[in-house]
Design a protein around this motif. Structure first.
Motif, PDB file in Angstrom:
ATOM      1  N   LEU A  24      -4.482  14.760   2.765  1.00  9.82           N
ATOM      2  CA  LEU A  24      -5.038  13.736   3.655  1.00  9.82           C
ATOM      3  C   LEU A  24      -4.071  13.427   4.792  1.00  9.82           C
ATOM      4  N   ARG A  25      -2.784  13.460   4.505  1.00 12.89           N
ATOM      5  CA  ARG A  25      -1.782  13.221   5.556  1.00 12.89           C
ATOM      6  C   ARG A  25      -1.790  14.335   6.600  1.00 12.89           C
ATOM      7  N   THR A  26      -2.243  15.535   6.232  1.00 10.77           N
ATOM      8  CA  THR A  26      -2.350  16.610   7.227  1.00 10.77           C
ATOM      9  C   THR A  26      -3.549  16.388   8.145  1.00 10.77           C
ATOM     10  N   LEU A  27      -4.564  15.650   7.663  1.00  9.33           N
ATOM     11  CA  LEU A  27      -5.724  15.311   8.498  1.00  9.33           C
ATOM     12  C   LEU A  27      -5.350  14.272   9.545  1.00  9.33           C
ATOM     13  N   SER A  28      -4.497  13.331   9.129  1.00 13.45           N
ATOM     14  CA  SER A  28      -4.105  12.245  10.016  1.00 13.45           C
ATOM     15  C   SER A  28      -2.715  11.772   9.623  1.00 13.45           C
ATOM     16  N   GLY A  29      -1.847  11.682  10.597  1.00 15.74           N
ATOM     17  CA  GLY A  29      -0.520  11.143  10.344  1.00 15.74           C
ATOM     18  C   GLY A  29      -0.567   9.642  10.121  1.00 15.74           C
ATOM     19  N   ASP A  30      -1.739   9.054  10.323  1.00 11.25           N
ATOM     20  CA  ASP A  30      -1.895   7.608  10.188  1.00 11.25           C
ATOM     21  C   ASP A  30      -2.767   7.286   8.979  1.00 11.25           C
ATOM     22  N   CYS A  31      -2.158   7.391   7.790  1.00 15.12           N
ATOM     23  CA  CYS A  31      -2.833   7.052   6.532  1.00 15.12           C
ATOM     24  C   CYS A  31      -2.003   5.987   5.834  1.00 15.12           C
ATOM     25  N   LEU A  32      -2.674   4.969   5.350  1.00 11.20           N
ATOM     26  CA  LEU A  32      -2.014   3.917   4.593  1.00 11.20           C
ATOM     27  C   LEU A  32      -2.659   3.884   3.217  1.00 11.20           C
ATOM     28  N   PHE A  33      -1.858   4.165   2.172  1.00 11.52           N
ATOM     29  CA  PHE A  33      -2.362   4.235   0.807  1.00 11.52           C
ATOM     30  C   PHE A  33      -1.948   3.010   0.006  1.00 11.52           C
ATOM     31  N   SER A  34      -2.851   2.566  -0.861  1.00 14.26           N
ATOM     32  CA  SER A  34      -2.507   1.540  -1.837  1.00 14.26           C
ATOM     33  C   SER A  34      -1.762   2.235  -2.980  1.00 14.26           C
ATOM     34  N   PRO A  41     -13.653   4.670 -16.718  1.00  9.02           N
ATOM     35  CA  PRO A  41     -14.754   5.418 -16.104  1.00  9.02           C
ATOM     36  C   PRO A  41     -15.969   4.530 -15.857  1.00  9.02           C
ATOM     37  N   VAL A  42     -16.651   4.764 -14.737  1.00  6.19           N
ATOM     38  CA  VAL A  42     -17.870   4.048 -14.377  1.00  6.19           C
ATOM     39  C   VAL A  42     -18.980   5.082 -14.215  1.00  6.19           C
ATOM     40  N   ASP A  43     -20.080   4.881 -14.925  1.00  6.15           N
ATOM     41  CA  ASP A  43     -21.252   5.782 -14.840  1.00  6.15           C
ATOM     42  C   ASP A  43     -20.923   7.228 -15.181  1.00  6.15           C
ATOM     43  N   ILE A  44     -19.985   7.417 -16.109  1.00  3.40           N
ATOM     44  CA  ILE A  44     -19.644   8.764 -16.552  1.00  3.40           C
ATOM     45  C   ILE A  44     -19.225   8.661 -18.017  1.00  3.40           C
ATOM     46  N   ASP A  45     -19.724   9.586 -18.843  1.00  7.04           N
ATOM     47  CA  ASP A  45     -19.415   9.580 -20.271  1.00  7.04           C
ATOM     48  C   ASP A  45     -18.208  10.466 -20.516  1.00  7.04           C
ATOM     49  N   THR A  46     -17.033   9.837 -20.617  1.00  4.23           N
ATOM     50  CA  THR A  46     -15.800  10.592 -20.824  1.00  4.23           C
ATOM     51  C   THR A  46     -14.770   9.706 -21.504  1.00  4.23           C
ATOM     52  N   ASN A  47     -13.830  10.334 -22.151  1.00  2.00           N
ATOM     53  CA  ASN A  47     -12.708   9.609 -22.740  1.00  2.00           C
ATOM     54  C   ASN A  47     -11.501   9.619 -21.808  1.00  2.00           C
ATOM     55  N   ASN A  48     -11.601  10.315 -20.672  1.00  2.00           N
ATOM     56  CA  ASN A  48     -10.501  10.425 -19.723  1.00  2.00           C
ATOM     57  C   ASN A  48     -10.528   9.260 -18.742  1.00  2.00           C
ATOM     58  N   GLY A  49      -9.469   8.461 -18.735  1.00  2.00           N
ATOM     59  CA  GLY A  49      -9.361   7.373 -17.774  1.00  2.00           C
ATOM     60  C   GLY A  49      -9.072   7.905 -16.385  1.00  2.00           C
ATOM     61  N   PHE A  50      -9.319   7.078 -15.395  1.00  6.80           N
ATOM     62  CA  PHE A  50      -9.114   7.457 -13.995  1.00  6.80           C
ATOM     63  C   PHE A  50      -7.857   6.824 -13.430  1.00  6.80           C
ATOM     64  N   LEU A  51      -7.316   7.473 -12.424  1.00  8.71           N
ATOM     65  CA  LEU A  51      -6.399   6.849 -11.484  1.00  8.71           C
ATOM     66  C   LEU A  51      -7.177   6.733 -10.193  1.00  8.71           C
ATOM     67  N   ASN A  52      -7.087   5.578  -9.556  1.00 10.85           N
ATOM     68  CA  ASN A  52      -7.787   5.351  -8.295  1.00 10.85           C
ATOM     69  C   ASN A  52      -6.850   4.710  -7.287  1.00 10.85           C
ATOM     70  N   ALA A  53      -7.198   4.866  -6.031  1.00  6.35           N
ATOM     71  CA  ALA A  53      -6.465   4.228  -4.937  1.00  6.35           C
ATOM     72  C   ALA A  53      -7.421   4.009  -3.777  1.00  6.35           C
ATOM     73  N   LEU A  54      -7.047   3.098  -2.903  1.00  8.31           N
ATOM     74  CA  LEU A  54      -7.726   2.915  -1.624  1.00  8.31           C
ATOM     75  C   LEU A  54      -6.807   3.439  -0.536  1.00  8.31           C
ATOM     76  N   PHE A  55      -7.406   3.833   0.584  1.00  9.80           N
ATOM     77  CA  PHE A  55      -6.579   4.181   1.731  1.00  9.80           C
ATOM     78  C   PHE A  55      -7.344   3.958   3.020  1.00  9.80           C
ATOM     79  N   ILE A  56      -6.562   3.743   4.062  1.00  7.81           N
ATOM     80  CA  ILE A  56      -7.093   3.617   5.415  1.00  7.81           C
ATOM     81  C   ILE A  56      -6.634   4.854   6.171  1.00  7.81           C
ATOM     82  N   ILE A  57      -7.573   5.502   6.836  1.00  7.63           N
ATOM     83  CA  ILE A  57      -7.243   6.678   7.641  1.00  7.63           C
ATOM     84  C   ILE A  57      -7.732   6.438   9.067  1.00  7.63           C
ATOM     85  N   ASP A  58      -6.860   6.738  10.011  1.00  6.02           N
ATOM     86  CA  ASP A  58      -7.188   6.602  11.432  1.00  6.02           C
ATOM     87  C   ASP A  58      -7.393   8.009  11.972  1.00  6.02           C
TER      88      ASP A  58
END
Length: 122
Positions: A24-34, A41-58
């Motif tokens: 994503l940083r190669t798409l834009s040098g202006d990325c801000l990640f949480s 998991p939401v709406d998915i039947d799995t035992n695997n937990g997720f890692l999630n983040a938000l980001f702003i891309i310019d």
């Protein structure tokens, strides 16, 4: 244009989120990640937990062009975008556009805690 986006993984999540952020940083040098947070998991039947983040891309890209770039990153990291059941399966990476930052896009409840980090909490 600045977009608010999310990313998540529940297959080798630390590694795949790290690689996605690099690309994503190669798409834009202006990325801000949480920070990454563990989520259930939401709406998915799995035992695997997720890692999630938000980001702003310019970027000068339109939302359609940006989504195409996100899809390419997902495919490069092993996600099968041709599978019609892909949204119900474990995934190496999932990158979504929540909306233009100026339009105050909706943030899923499980990611709300990350908005403060990005200066978006009201």
């Amino acid at each position: 244009m600045k977009y608010l986006c999310s990313l998540g993984s529940n297959i080798d999540p630390e590694m795949n989120i790290h690689h996605a952020k690099q690309q994503l940083r190669t798409l834009s040098g202006d990325c801000l990640f949480s920070q990454n947070i563990a989520t259930k998991p939401v709406d998915i039947d799995t035992n695997n937990g997720f890692l999630n983040a938000l980001f702003i891309i310019d970027t000068p890209l339109s939302s359609d062009e940006l989504k195409q770039q996100f899809n390419q990153i997902e495919e490069a990291l092993g996600r099968d975008r041709s599978d019609p059941e892909r949204s119900k399966k474990d995934r190496t990476i999932d990158i979504d556009i929540l909306g233009l930052l100026d339009e105050r896009p909706d943030v899923p409840d499980y990611l709300q805690s990350l908005t403060t980090e990005l200066g978006l909490a009201s």
